[in-house]
Design a protein around this motif. Sequence first.
Motif, mmCIF file in Angstrom:
data_model
loop_
_atom_site.group_PDB
_atom_site.id
_atom_site.type_symbol
_atom_site.label_atom_id
_atom_site.label_comp_id
_atom_site.label_asym_id
_atom_site.label_seq_id
_atom_site.Cartn_x
_atom_site.Cartn_y
_atom_site.Cartn_z
ATOM 1 N N LYS A 1 47.357 -36.509 -0.366
ATOM 2 C CA LYS A 1 47.970 -37.856 -0.195
ATOM 3 C C LYS A 1 46.854 -38.855 -0.183
ATOM 4 O O LYS A 1 46.069 -38.967 0.623
ATOM 5 C CB LYS A 1 48.795 -37.976 0.914
ATOM 6 C CG LYS A 1 49.785 -39.194 0.949
ATOM 7 C CD LYS A 1 50.803 -39.135 1.829
ATOM 8 C CE LYS A 1 51.582 -40.520 2.119
ATOM 9 N NZ LYS A 1 52.531 -40.308 3.004
ATOM 10 N N MET A 2 46.868 -39.921 -1.176
ATOM 11 C CA MET A 2 45.863 -40.935 -0.895
ATOM 12 C C MET A 2 46.332 -42.187 0.121
ATOM 13 O O MET A 2 47.317 -42.086 0.409
ATOM 14 C CB MET A 2 45.851 -41.690 -2.174
ATOM 15 C CG MET A 2 45.104 -40.929 -3.229
ATOM 16 S SD MET A 2 44.777 -42.097 -4.627
ATOM 17 C CE MET A 2 46.108 -41.699 -5.508
ATOM 18 N N ASP A 3 45.284 -42.747 0.570
ATOM 19 C CA ASP A 3 45.591 -43.914 1.756
ATOM 20 C C ASP A 3 46.125 -45.000 0.719
ATOM 21 O O ASP A 3 46.195 -44.966 -0.572
ATOM 22 C CB ASP A 3 44.492 -44.367 2.421
ATOM 23 C CG ASP A 3 43.392 -44.703 1.606
ATOM 24 O OD1 ASP A 3 43.417 -45.061 0.637
ATOM 25 O OD2 ASP A 3 42.362 -45.265 2.362
ATOM 26 N N PHE A 4 46.529 -46.292 1.189
ATOM 27 C CA PHE A 4 47.178 -47.305 0.501
ATOM 28 C C PHE A 4 46.223 -47.891 -0.453
ATOM 29 O O PHE A 4 46.531 -48.010 -1.622
ATOM 30 C CB PHE A 4 47.591 -48.251 1.479
ATOM 31 C CG PHE A 4 48.250 -49.693 0.862
ATOM 32 C CD1 PHE A 4 49.529 -49.521 0.378
ATOM 33 C CD2 PHE A 4 47.590 -50.644 0.606
ATOM 34 C CE1 PHE A 4 50.204 -50.536 -0.179
ATOM 35 C CE2 PHE A 4 48.167 -51.918 -0.164
ATOM 36 C CZ PHE A 4 49.445 -51.754 -0.648
ATOM 37 N N GLU A 5 44.900 -48.011 0.085
ATOM 38 C CA GLU A 5 44.021 -48.686 -0.873
ATOM 39 C C GLU A 5 43.720 -47.804 -1.946
ATOM 40 O O GLU A 5 43.565 -48.199 -3.159
ATOM 41 C CB GLU A 5 42.710 -48.887 -0.095
ATOM 42 C CG GLU A 5 42.938 -50.101 1.037
ATOM 43 C CD GLU A 5 43.579 -49.796 2.414
ATOM 44 O OE1 GLU A 5 43.877 -48.404 2.295
ATOM 45 O OE2 GLU A 5 44.041 -50.618 2.911
ATOM 46 N N SER B 1 45.738 -45.581 -3.288
ATOM 47 C CA SER B 1 46.850 -45.667 -4.117
ATOM 48 C C SER B 1 46.941 -46.703 -5.133
ATOM 49 O O SER B 1 47.165 -46.640 -6.066
ATOM 50 C CB SER B 1 48.098 -45.388 -3.308
ATOM 51 O OG SER B 1 48.145 -44.389 -2.790
ATOM 52 N N CYS C 1 53.418 -46.909 -2.345
ATOM 53 C CA CYS C 1 52.943 -48.352 -1.808
ATOM 54 C C CYS C 1 54.006 -49.271 -1.266
ATOM 55 O O CYS C 1 53.778 -49.624 -0.118
ATOM 56 C CB CYS C 1 52.111 -48.752 -2.729
ATOM 57 S SG CYS C 1 50.535 -48.013 -3.330
ATOM 58 N N GLN D 1 55.089 -47.808 2.180
ATOM 59 C CA GLN D 1 53.958 -48.040 3.096
ATOM 60 C C GLN D 1 53.978 -49.592 3.667
ATOM 61 O O GLN D 1 53.786 -50.028 4.767
ATOM 62 C CB GLN D 1 52.610 -47.702 2.415
ATOM 63 C CG GLN D 1 52.385 -46.282 2.556
ATOM 64 C CD GLN D 1 51.173 -45.943 1.959
ATOM 65 O OE1 GLN D 1 50.251 -46.530 1.757
ATOM 66 N NE2 GLN D 1 50.956 -44.489 1.786
#
Length: 78
Positions: free
Chosen positions: A6-10, A12, A47, A50
Amino acid sequence: MATKKKMDFEGSMARLEEIVCLLERGDAPLEQAMTLFEEGAKLLRECTKQLDQAEQKVTLLTAGEDGQPVEEPFQGES
């Protein structure tokens, strides 16, 4: 995408921008374009989720005089 991590917001958002650029070029075969679109839609949902969670946290952290949360518009930099 090579990894299922899973990627962080940035991360993604960066991948979503990359997907949009690839799709806008219009040179991807249909099957690849559909795969990119599906990945982009999934990233967009994540996104948005989040951002909604972050907004809820900000609202909870903004307390009024009585200590109760007060929803106030964000005063961004001008």
